[in-house]
Design a protein around this motif. Structure first.
Motif, PDB file in Angstrom:
ATOM      1  N   TYR A 157      34.684  31.754  42.726  1.00 62.07           N
ATOM      2  CA  TYR A 157      33.266  32.915  41.543  1.00 62.07           C
ATOM      3  C   TYR A 157      32.811  31.206  40.504  1.00 62.07           C
ATOM      4  O   TYR A 157      34.212  30.990  40.152  1.00 62.07           O
ATOM      5  N   TYR A 158      32.088  31.626  40.258  1.00 57.68           N
ATOM      6  CA  TYR A 158      31.827  30.597  38.915  1.00 57.68           C
ATOM      7  C   TYR A 158      32.731  30.472  37.258  1.00 57.68           C
ATOM      8  O   TYR A 158      32.931  31.825  37.438  1.00 57.68           O
ATOM      9  N   ASN A 159      33.084  30.027  37.178  1.00 66.24           N
ATOM     10  CA  ASN A 159      33.921  30.261  36.029  1.00 66.24           C
ATOM     11  C   ASN A 159      33.668  29.198  34.807  1.00 66.24           C
ATOM     12  O   ASN A 159      32.505  27.590  35.720  1.00 66.24           O
ATOM     13  N   LEU A 160      34.083  29.130  33.799  1.00 64.96           N
ATOM     14  CA  LEU A 160      33.246  28.362  32.337  1.00 64.96           C
ATOM     15  C   LEU A 160      35.089  27.869  31.587  1.00 64.96           C
ATOM     16  O   LEU A 160      35.523  28.319  31.139  1.00 64.96           O
ATOM     17  N   PRO A 161      35.672  27.204  32.606  1.00 63.72           N
ATOM     18  CA  PRO A 161      36.592  26.943  31.950  1.00 63.72           C
ATOM     19  C   PRO A 161      37.265  25.823  30.519  1.00 63.72           C
ATOM     20  O   PRO A 161      37.912  25.585  29.668  1.00 63.72           O
ATOM     21  N   ASN A 162      35.994  25.068  30.510  1.00 58.54           N
ATOM     22  CA  ASN A 162      36.154  24.784  29.254  1.00 58.54           C
ATOM     23  C   ASN A 162      35.151  25.263  27.828  1.00 58.54           C
ATOM     24  O   ASN A 162      34.553  25.104  27.553  1.00 58.54           O
ATOM     25  N   THR A 163      36.242  25.999  27.455  1.00 54.28           N
ATOM     26  CA  THR A 163      35.032  27.231  26.490  1.00 54.28           C
ATOM     27  C   THR A 163      36.327  26.513  25.217  1.00 54.28           C
ATOM     28  O   THR A 163      36.746  26.828  24.358  1.00 54.28           O
ATOM     29  N   ALA A 164      35.224  25.775  24.698  1.00 53.46           N
ATOM     30  CA  ALA A 164      35.432  25.214  22.669  1.00 53.46           C
ATOM     31  C   ALA A 164      34.003  25.516  22.267  1.00 53.46           C
ATOM     32  O   ALA A 164      32.845  25.013  22.824  1.00 53.46           O
ATOM     33  N   PHE A 165      34.214  25.615  20.729  1.00 53.42           N
ATOM     34  CA  PHE A 165      33.131  25.433  20.221  1.00 53.42           C
ATOM     35  C   PHE A 165      33.495  25.402  18.494  1.00 53.42           C
ATOM     36  O   PHE A 165      35.050  25.065  18.575  1.00 53.42           O
ATOM     37  N   TYR A 166      32.735  25.170  17.623  1.00 55.99           N
ATOM     38  CA  TYR A 166      33.045  25.005  16.363  1.00 55.99           C
ATOM     39  C   TYR A 166      33.253  25.882  15.705  1.00 55.99           C
ATOM     40  O   TYR A 166      32.709  26.923  16.134  1.00 55.99           O
ATOM     41  N   GLN A 167      34.578  25.655  14.710  1.00 55.16           N
ATOM     42  CA  GLN A 167      34.895  26.519  13.730  1.00 55.16           C
ATOM     43  C   GLN A 167      35.380  25.618  12.457  1.00 55.16           C
ATOM     44  O   GLN A 167      36.340  24.510  12.201  1.00 55.16           O
ATOM     45  N   LEU A 182      35.236  37.345  29.919  1.00 53.07           N
ATOM     46  CA  LEU A 182      35.534  36.056  30.229  1.00 53.07           C
ATOM     47  C   LEU A 182      37.338  36.404  31.111  1.00 53.07           C
ATOM     48  O   LEU A 182      38.354  37.297  29.867  1.00 53.07           O
ATOM     49  N   ASP A 183      37.901  36.341  32.059  1.00 54.25           N
ATOM     50  CA  ASP A 183      39.068  36.593  32.407  1.00 54.25           C
ATOM     51  C   ASP A 183      39.623  35.183  32.358  1.00 54.25           C
ATOM     52  O   ASP A 183      39.346  34.604  31.906  1.00 54.25           O
ATOM     53  N   LYS A 184      41.232  35.622  32.522  1.00 53.87           N
ATOM     54  CA  LYS A 184      41.768  34.056  32.421  1.00 53.87           C
ATOM     55  C   LYS A 184      41.516  32.837  32.919  1.00 53.87           C
ATOM     56  O   LYS A 184      42.408  31.869  32.730  1.00 53.87           O
ATOM     57  N   GLN A 185      41.603  32.818  34.068  1.00 55.03           N
ATOM     58  CA  GLN A 185      40.556  31.777  34.967  1.00 55.03           C
ATOM     59  C   GLN A 185      38.884  31.511  34.027  1.00 55.03           C
ATOM     60  O   GLN A 185      38.407  30.801  35.118  1.00 55.03           O
ATOM     61  N   ARG A 186      38.831  32.236  33.407  1.00 55.30           N
ATOM     62  CA  ARG A 186      37.465  32.235  32.163  1.00 55.30           C
ATOM     63  C   ARG A 186      36.482  32.431  33.520  1.00 55.30           C
ATOM     64  O   ARG A 186      35.362  31.626  33.847  1.00 55.30           O
ATOM     65  N   ARG A 187      36.802  33.497  34.530  1.00 55.82           N
ATOM     66  CA  ARG A 187      35.068  34.059  34.859  1.00 55.82           C
ATOM     67  C   ARG A 187      34.948  35.323  34.342  1.00 55.82           C
ATOM     68  O   ARG A 187      35.396  35.362  33.870  1.00 55.82           O
ATOM     69  N   ILE A 188      33.558  35.284  35.519  1.00 52.90           N
ATOM     70  CA  ILE A 188      32.317  36.015  34.010  1.00 52.90           C
ATOM     71  C   ILE A 188      32.618  38.072  34.383  1.00 52.90           C
ATOM     72  O   ILE A 188      32.318  38.045  36.675  1.00 52.90           O
ATOM     73  N   ARG A 189      33.474  38.667  33.854  1.00 49.76           N
ATOM     74  CA  ARG A 189      33.636  40.049  34.765  1.00 49.76           C
ATOM     75  C   ARG A 189      32.915  41.400  34.223  1.00 49.76           C
ATOM     76  O   ARG A 189      32.536  41.923  34.437  1.00 49.76           O
ATOM     77  N   GLY A 190      32.173  40.958  32.927  1.00 49.92           N
ATOM     78  CA  GLY A 190      31.169  42.189  32.441  1.00 49.92           C
ATOM     79  C   GLY A 190      30.250  41.413  31.192  1.00 49.92           C
ATOM     80  O   GLY A 190      30.076  40.760  30.552  1.00 49.92           O
ATOM     81  N   TYR A 191      29.091  42.427  31.110  1.00 48.89           N
ATOM     82  CA  TYR A 191      28.095  42.052  30.406  1.00 48.89           C
ATOM     83  C   TYR A 191      28.401  43.381  29.470  1.00 48.89           C
ATOM     84  O   TYR A 191      28.444  44.389  30.197  1.00 48.89           O
ATOM     85  N   TYR A 192      27.621  43.174  28.562  1.00 39.89           N
ATOM     86  CA  TYR A 192      27.735  44.731  27.440  1.00 39.89           C
ATOM     87  C   TYR A 192      26.830  44.129  26.012  1.00 39.89           C
ATOM     88  O   TYR A 192      26.619  43.457  25.564  1.00 39.89           O
ATOM     89  N   ASP A 193      26.100  45.421  26.500  1.00 38.50           N
ATOM     90  CA  ASP A 193      25.132  45.794  25.268  1.00 38.50           C
ATOM     91  C   ASP A 193      25.255  45.653  23.874  1.00 38.50           C
ATOM     92  O   ASP A 193      25.862  47.593  23.545  1.00 38.50           O
ATOM     93  N   GLY A 194      25.296  44.962  22.793  1.00 39.90           N
ATOM     94  CA  GLY A 194      26.633  45.373  21.711  1.00 39.90           C
ATOM     95  C   GLY A 194      25.905  45.602  20.644  1.00 39.90           C
ATOM     96  O   GLY A 194      26.500  46.035  19.641  1.00 39.90           O
ATOM     97  N   ARG A 195      24.674  46.176  21.298  1.00 40.26           N
ATOM     98  CA  ARG A 195      23.990  47.663  20.289  1.00 40.26           C
ATOM     99  C   ARG A 195      24.568  49.001  19.661  1.00 40.26           C
ATOM    100  O   ARG A 195      24.198  49.517  19.187  1.00 40.26           O
TER     101      ARG A 195
END
Length: 222
Positions: free
Chosen positions: A47-57, A173-186
């Motif tokens: 399954y597709y995953n995103l291991p490098n989860t990094a952003f500016y803070q 994202l789960d612990k393996q950084r696989r996408i497990r769900g999408y949600y409409d935040g409105r």
């Protein structure tokens, strides 16, 4: 002596009984989807995953640095890419706003990253979207990404998405950084669904840890 035997019996029985209860309860009654491109690897699916989860803070002096959101401190993670053009629509996070006002106790342990595009230099930040939205909960963190590549990094979290999913949705994202769900935040109902599925993943992780710890203990007794 008899009491000691009973204690030993209960120690041996408890992990097995707890595992059976977990298997029979809602932990395994619901199978969350895996989103994104999939690849066949023999009989298994990768399954597709995103291991490098990094952003500016930003720090206390409003200076930005790249932060890695690792799987130890953030075993399950929720992301939302906030686009300035959605400001008139409450940045499409009205459901989250309602929860922070009326149901803080429910959402205060849900790790959420609000990612906003940053124009110009990424060394400093002039404003904080979290402050302007009056989000005081520490579990909701403000992050940034370069405006020039904001759309491209956003798309990485929506690869091969279903047609009805918008790029402003929350991503789980789960612990393996696989996408497990999408949600409409409105919508409050979508945030409620997000909370339920987040808890589902957390319990599954606790179950794995319990089984792993029990296996280690069993081997040490051999």
């Amino acid at each position: 002596m008899k009491n000691k035997r009973w204690m030993l019996f209960l120690i041996i029985l408890f992990p097995s009984t707890f595992w059976i209860i977990l298997e029979m309860t809602t932990i395994n009654s619901k199978k969350l989807n895996y989103f994104g491109p999939k690849q066949a690897n023999g009989k298994d699916t990768v399954y597709y995953n995103l291991p490098n989860t990094a952003f500016y803070q930003a720090d206390k002096e409003n200076k930005l640095s790249l932060k890695q959101f690792d799987t130890t401190a953030y075993p399950v993670l929720v992301l939302s890419f906030i686009k300035p053009k959605y400001e008139k629509d409450g940045f499409r996070i009205g459901g989250l706003s309602d929860y922070t006002q009326y149901k803080k106790d429910d959402i205060e342990k849900l790790p959420i990253l609000l990612i906003y595009p940053k124009n110009g230099s990424v060394n400093t930040v002039e404003n904080n979207l979290k402050d302007s939205l009056n989000f005081s909960l520490n579990n909701i963190e403000q992050c940034y990404w370069k405006a020039s590549s904001f759309d491209s990094i956003n798309v990485r979290y929506f690869m091969s998405k279903p047609y009805y999913i918008d790029y402003s949705f929350f991503v789980l994202l789960d612990k393996q950084r696989r996408i497990r769900g999408y949600y409409d935040g409105r919508y409050v109902a979508e945030i409620k669904r997000l909370l339920g599925e987040y808890r589902h993943l957390r319990i599954k992780e606790e179950k794995k840890n319990l089984i792993k710890e029990n296996e280690i203990k069993d081997k040490s007794n051999e």
